[in-house]
Every structure is written in structure tokens, then in C-alpha cells.
Design an enzyme around this catalytic site. Structure first.
Site, short mmCIF file in Angstrom:
data_model
loop_
_atom_site.label_atom_id
_atom_site.label_comp_id
_atom_site.label_asym_id
_atom_site.label_seq_id
_atom_site.Cartn_x
_atom_site.Cartn_y
_atom_site.Cartn_z
N TYR A 79 0.75 -1.41 -0.09
CA TYR A 79 0.07 0.14 -0.16
C TYR A 79 0.87 1.23 0.08
O TYR A 79 1.64 1.29 0.77
CB TYR A 79 -0.97 0.00 1.15
CG TYR A 79 -1.74 1.27 1.39
CD1 TYR A 79 -2.96 1.41 0.43
CD2 TYR A 79 -1.64 1.95 2.12
CE1 TYR A 79 -3.67 2.49 0.37
CE2 TYR A 79 -2.39 3.07 2.39
CZ TYR A 79 -3.42 3.45 1.36
OH TYR A 79 -4.21 4.58 1.54
N ASP B 203 9.24 2.34 -0.18
CA ASP B 203 8.16 3.30 0.63
C ASP B 203 8.56 2.81 2.13
O ASP B 203 8.24 1.57 2.39
CB ASP B 203 6.98 2.62 0.20
CG ASP B 203 5.82 3.32 0.97
OD1 ASP B 203 6.22 3.96 1.88
OD2 ASP B 203 4.56 3.25 0.54
N LYS C 29 4.91 9.02 8.88
CA LYS C 29 4.42 8.56 10.32
C LYS C 29 5.61 8.94 11.52
O LYS C 29 5.31 10.09 12.28
CB LYS C 29 4.46 7.00 10.42
CG LYS C 29 3.30 6.55 9.60
CD LYS C 29 2.92 5.01 9.68
CE LYS C 29 1.94 4.66 8.73
NZ LYS C 29 0.35 5.27 8.91
#
Length: 440
Positions: free
Chosen positions: A151, A246, A274
Site C-alpha cells: 500500500y 516506501d 509517520k
């Protein structure tokens, strides 16, 4: 023995959810927060501190999600909170350069092996969208390869379902994504280097980038093998393809330099999020200076954001990174407690006769209710979703807050110590006993 913090009811959360549904699609601002995959309705959280969440009804829970990763040091860390409060004294936003942006950029370059220059954005989705545009502009090619089960945010190019066959052209996986967008996205099987090589050969000279999570978190925790990642690096070098890691989830989570430092493979570009914001909305993408200098205003590839490099987020994030890099034992503690968690869960599941495969790297871990292994999305989908739903609900009753999906990683914080681990394993033992009884 310590007492499990059992729920005394969630009536206020239920009422709030009913109200939220009148004004917010599905009652939540991100689908991951809904409980549709596990049954029931989401809890509404009022506050958090250290290892603990407190809901609107006054129940408390040991948190194993940690805001989906950022709270590696636990909730409401005093130094990070103070940094944000101090920054707010000078205004919440300027829309102009600040010194702290330079300090943050220096820190990221210092910590992440692949990054020579970095651009701040506001989310992981922005970071991955920008990295793909940069790779296309830099190479002059249109297509890119992504992996099923990885994702990369909700950018149109990433919302593509895997098809079948060796040449897998993307099909839109969400209404609103056009076929024109999808046709430049090629789908590959994770941890299958041969499949990637076939895609590259069949689209010779047309592929700008390969993007992947070196440690996936959205099909559960699934790490790329060393052979797979090294093979991708060699393939990209040979074909002039930009390799993008990623690391929105794994960045600063698995080591000060992220998964690439642990796994020993250096990409051309890295996306971050994050943890880099200390819990505030931040993303970033960075990499080789030669590539990054194609970004406007240094180069022709446009990308901008009013709140990029927001001073409050920069101060909180820089404080976080300084704390991580300044604690020589942090990652050893996280490794030790998560390893003990893994062993304790496996022992209790085995004793109850519950099939359980555990994937773990550092403080990322997932429990798949199946006989293993799980190396890609197809294997992850073999899990018993009903068993996971029952497990989730029973653990929640006993005050342990798991991700409400089989296909999400857990993120352990440094605030999970001996007492919390004892409570988690006690809850698991009781939960596995309930599951064993229901299995007959």
C-alpha cells in the site's frame, strides 16, 4: 498477577459512532479505523499516555497499533509534546522557510543511508505520489511496477488491483480511477524476482520506477527477502530504473536508518512518514541529489504544499528523531520485547491447538490465523478471517487493542515492558481458550 483492564461498556462510543455516520462517510475519516473486518463498531478515543489508550467511556487498553506506527516511544512523550507546545508559541504556520526545516533535513540525511537531499510534504500519500512523478520526470518514462499487497497511499496510480498473466496491466480498483491512469501501472508478485524480471523484459525501456515496501505492513508484516531486494537493486541498475523504497511504515521503526539499513539494500529514492512527524501529519521523500535536484524550483518537476515543513510538525519530528538516534539501546529493547511477545503468543496458540503463523521483523509483527508461511499477498489471504475477528473481539474485551484487520501490522512501542507484556499474554491465553472452545 496484574489485573486485566476489562471493558465496562462502550455506550458513549456507540452513540458517537451513530452521530458520526450522519456527517462523516462511514462514520470514520479513514477506513482502517472502522471495525467492519472484525465485527462491531469502532471505539472513540479520548486520550492516550505511554502504552495506554483511554476511550470515551473511561475504558483503558494496551495499545498495539500506536497510531499505525508513529508512537514508537509511546503516547504523549513529554519532550515531543513540549517541543510542539513551544513551537505553537510562535504561530502554527508561516508558509515561509524556517531554520528548523534545515535542521530536520540534515537529520534525515544523517540517519537514512539513501538520502542526500529531502523534500518535506504533509503525508505518506503525498510522498509516494511525488516520488513516482519525480521518477517519471527524471527518466522520461511512464510505466512503473508496484506489488500486490503493498500500500502506497490513495493516489490514483496506486489503487490498482492485480490481474493475471505475466504481463499484468493494471485495472482500477476504485471508482474514480481512470483506465488511462491504470494502464501505466504494472503489478508484480511480492518476493518473486522472476516475475519482476519478466515484466521488465516485456516492457523494455518503458519502466520509470519500481516502488515497494521493503517490509510490507498492509498485507500484514511481510518482509522482502534479501535475495529479492538485492535482485531488484541489480535489475534497476542494469535497466536504468529508479528503485523507490516506501518506508512510510518502516522508516525509523526498524533501525535509525529504517529497513534499508537493516536489510543492506540502498534505493534511489525513499518515502517517509509517520514517525518522522512525532505523531503530527508529515511526510517526506528524498534520495540521490542528482534525482532530487529535478524537483522545482531546482528543476522542472513541480511539487508544492502550503503546509509542507510546518514548524510545529518539524519541531515535534526533529525531537523524535533526536530521541531515536540518541538512545543506543532503544532498538535492542524493542527487539527483545517483541521477540518475547512472539514466543509467548506462539506457545499459547500451540497449547490451545490454534493454527498461527507469526511474521516479525524488529517491532513490526503480525499474527496470521493459518499454517504458514506468509511471503506475499496470496498467502496472506489464506488466513482464517473469522478466527481473527473472534480473536480481536476477545482481546479487546480484555483491554488489548489490536489493529481491526488481519492484514495490518502491529507496531510495538518502547512503553511495552514486562508488566504490559504479562497482561497481553494473559489476555491471549484466555482468548485462545475461548477460540478452542468454539472450535469444539
Amino acid at each position: 498477577m496484574a489485573e486485566l483492564p476489562r471493558s465496562t461498556g462502550t455506550q458513549r462510543s456507540q452513540t458517537l459512532f451513530q452521530t458520526a455516520n450522519q456527517y462523516i462517510p462511514g462514520g470514520v475519516n479513514s477506513p482502517a479505523r472502522a471495525f467492519r473486518g472484525v465485527g462491531g463498531n469502532p471505539l472513540f478515543i479520548k486520550r492516550a499516555e505511554g502504552a495506554w489508550l483511554y476511550d470515551e467511556d473511561g475504558n483503558r487498553y494496551i495499545d498495539l497499533i500506536n497510531s499505525w506506527g508513529p508512537m514508537i516511544l509511546g503516547h504523549a512523550h513529554p519532550q515531543i509534546m513540549e517541543a510542539a507546545r513551544e513551537a505553537l508559541n510562535f504561530s502554527s504556520s508561516f508558509g515561509a522557510p524556517t531554520e528548523v526545516e534545515i535542521d530536520m533535513a540534515k537529520k534525515v540525511v544523517e540517519m537514512v543511508p539513501s538520502v542526500e537531499k529531502v523534500r518535506m510534504v504533509n503525508s505518506g500519500t503525498e510522498a509516494t505520489m511525488s516520488a513516482i512523478r519525480l521518477a517519471r520526470g527524471y527518466t522520461g518514462k511512464d510505466k512503473f511496477i508496484k506489488f500486490e499487497g503493498n500500500y502506497h497511499g490513495h493516489g490514483d496510480s496506486f489503487l490498482i488491483a492485480a490481474g493475471s498473466g505475466l504481463i499484468t496491466l493494471g485495472v482500477p480498483d476504485s471508482p474514480g480511477v481512470t483506465k488511462g491512469t491504470a494502464q501505466d501501472t504494472l503489478l508484480a508478485r511480492y518476493n518473486d524476482l522472476e516475475h519482476v524480471q519478466e515484466l521488465v523484459e516485456q516492457n523494455k525501456g518503458e519502466i520509470a520506477a519500481i516502488i515497494l515496501e521493503p517490509v510490507a505492513g498492509n498485507m500484514g508484516c511481510v518482509a522482502g527477502s534479501h535475495e529479492f531486494l538485492r535482485g531488484l537493486r541489480a535489475l534497476c541498475d542494469a535497466e536504468g530504473i529508479v528503485l523507490i523504497f516506501d518506508e512510510v511504515m518502516s522508516g525509523f521503526r526498524l533501525s535509525p536508518g529504517g529497513a534499508q539499513q537493516v536489510l543492506g539494500v540502498t534505493p534511489d529514492l525513499t518515502t517517509l512518514g509517520k514517525i518522522i512527524g512525532g505523531g503530527l501529519p508529515v511526510g517526506a521523500y528524498g534520495g540521490k541529489a542528482e534525482i532530487m535536484d529535478y524537483v522545482s524550483p531546482a528543476g522542472p518537476i513541480y511539487q508544492a504544499g502550503t503546509l509542507s515543513g510546518n514548524p510545529v510538525a518539524m519541531h515535534a519530528g526533529l525531537t523524535m528523531l533526536n530521541l531515536l538516534s540518541g538512545d543506543a539501546e532503544l532498538y535492542n529493547r524493542l527487539e527483545a520485547v517483541t521477540a518475547a511477545f512472539e514466543i509467548g503468543m506462539q506457545e499459547r496458540a500451540h497449547a490451545a491447538g490454534i493454527p498461527l503463523t507469526i511474521n516479525r521483523i524488529g517491532s513490526m509483527i503480525t499474527f496470521f490465523f493459518q499454517d504458514g508461511p506468509v511471503r506475499n499477498f496470496e498467502e496472506a489471504k489464506q488466513s482464517d478471517l473469522d478466527a481473527f475477528g473472534l480473536f480481536f473481539r476477545e482481546m479487546l474485551k480484555r483491554g488489548v487493542y489490536f489493529p481491526p484487520s488481519q492484514f495490518e501490522s502491529l507496531f510495538i512501542s518502547d512503553c511495552i515492558r514486562g508488566e504490559e507484556l504479562t497482561l497481553i499474554l494473559q489476555a491471549a491465553e484466555e482468548t485462545f481458550a475461548v477460540m478452542q472452545e468454539q472450535r469444539g
